[in-house]
Enzyme design. Structure first.
Site, PDB file in Angstrom:
ATOM      1  N   SER A   8       0.812  -1.217   0.000  1.00 28.48           N
ATOM      2  CA  SER A   8       0.000   0.000   0.000  1.00 28.48           C
ATOM      3  C   SER A   8       0.845   1.267   0.000  1.00 28.48           C
ATOM      4  CB  SER A   8      -0.945   0.015   1.211  1.00 28.48           C
ATOM      5  OG  SER A   8      -0.204  -0.178   2.410  1.00 28.48           O
ATOM      6  N   HIS A  42      -0.153   5.195   6.939  1.00 34.60           N
ATOM      7  CA  HIS A  42       0.207   5.552   5.559  1.00 34.60           C
ATOM      8  C   HIS A  42       0.514   7.039   5.397  1.00 34.60           C
ATOM      9  CE1 HIS A  42      -2.135   1.793   5.144  1.00 34.60           C
ATOM     10  NE2 HIS A  42      -1.239   1.535   4.208  1.00 34.60           N
ATOM     11  N   ASP A 100      -5.111   7.036   9.636  1.00 36.03           N
ATOM     12  CA  ASP A 100      -4.934   5.648  10.082  1.00 36.03           C
ATOM     13  C   ASP A 100      -3.633   5.461  10.874  1.00 36.03           C
ATOM     14  OD1 ASP A 100      -2.896   5.573   8.165  1.00 36.03           O
ATOM     15  OD2 ASP A 100      -3.902   4.132   6.865  1.00 36.03           O
TER      16      ASP A 100
END
Length: 197
Positions: free
Chosen positions: A22, A174, A171
Site C-alpha cells: 500500500s 500511511h 490511520d
C-alpha cells in the site's frame, strides 16, 4: 474514440517497476498523488525519460508479493531497467517471523537477479513495540540482501515521515500526499544513482 479513452502507455526510455504494498500503491490518495506517479514526475522533471509502472498492492505481504512477481514481470511490455522492491510492512503489522520475511524477500531478489534485472530495496524498520530480538532479526534483512546480491538499498522507505502526524493519514500508518512528496524528494537521488548502475 472519445477523449476520455485511456491512452496506451507511452514507451519511455527507462522503465522502472515499483513493486510493493500500500505504501507504493498510493493508499488513501488521489491517483496522481501516490509514490509511483510522484516519483515518475520527479525523475521527468530532472530530465529523465522514465515511466514508473505501479505494481503496488495494498495488503500484500512478502509471501503475496513473491506469488505474483513472475506474473507482473511477464505482463510488462519489456524488461524493466530497475525494480524498486518495497515489501515487509504488512509482515510487520501481522507479526510474521522475520525468518519468513527474509526468505520471501530473498526469493524475490533472486528471481530478479536470475532475470538480470537490477533491484533497489526500499527497506522497512520494525517498530520498537515488537521487542529488541524481533527488531534485531528484522532490521538486518534489507542491508544483508543488498550486500549479498549487490543490490541498491534505500534503508528506510518512511524516512523523514514516520512519527510526523502532519505527514500521515488518520490511520496512523500511511503517508498523506505531503508525506509522499518528502519520501520522493529523499529517495529520488538514490533511484537516479541505481539507474546509472
Amino acid at each position: 474514440m472519445s477523449e476520455s479513452s485511456e491512452q496506451p502507455d507511452v514507451e519511455a526510455e527507462t522503465l522502472i517497476l515499483a513493486f510493493g504494498d500500500s505504501l507504493y500503491a498510493g493508499y488513501g490518495l488521489a491517483p496522481d498523488e501516490g509514490f509511483a506517479p510522484e516519483l515518475q514526475k520527479a525523475l521527468n522533471e530532472a530530465g529523465q525519460d522514465v515511466k514508473v509502472h505501479n505494481a503496488g498492492v495494498s495488503g500484500d505481504t512478502t509471501a503475496a508479493g513473491l506469488r505474483r512477481m513472475d506474473f507482473v514481470l511477464d505482463s510488462l511490455s519489456r524488461k524493466p531497467d530497475l525494480v524498486l522492491l518495497g515489501l515487509g510492512g504488512n509482515d510487520l503489522l501481522r507479526g510474521l517471523k522475520p525468518s519468513e520475511t527474509r526468505a520471501n524477500m530473498e526469493a524475490m531478489v533472486k528471481k530478479l537477479s536470475d532475470r538480470d534485472i537490477p533491484v533497489m530495496l526500499t527497506g522497512m524498520l520494525a517498530p520498537p513495540n515488537l521487542g529488541k530480538e524481533f527488531s534485531d532479526q528484522f532490521n538486518v534483512i534489507y542491508p544483508a540482501l543488498a550486500k549479498k546480491y549487490e543490490a541498491s538499498l534505500y534503508p528506510f522507505f518512511m524516512d523523514g515521515v514516520v512519527g510526523r502526524t502532519d505527514l500521515i493519514l488518520p490511520d496512523g500508518i500511511h503517508p498523506n500526499a505531503e508525506g509522499i512528496d518528502i519520501i520522493v524528494e529523499r529517495i529520488t537521488p538514490s533511484v537516479e544513482s541505481a539507474l546509472q548502475g
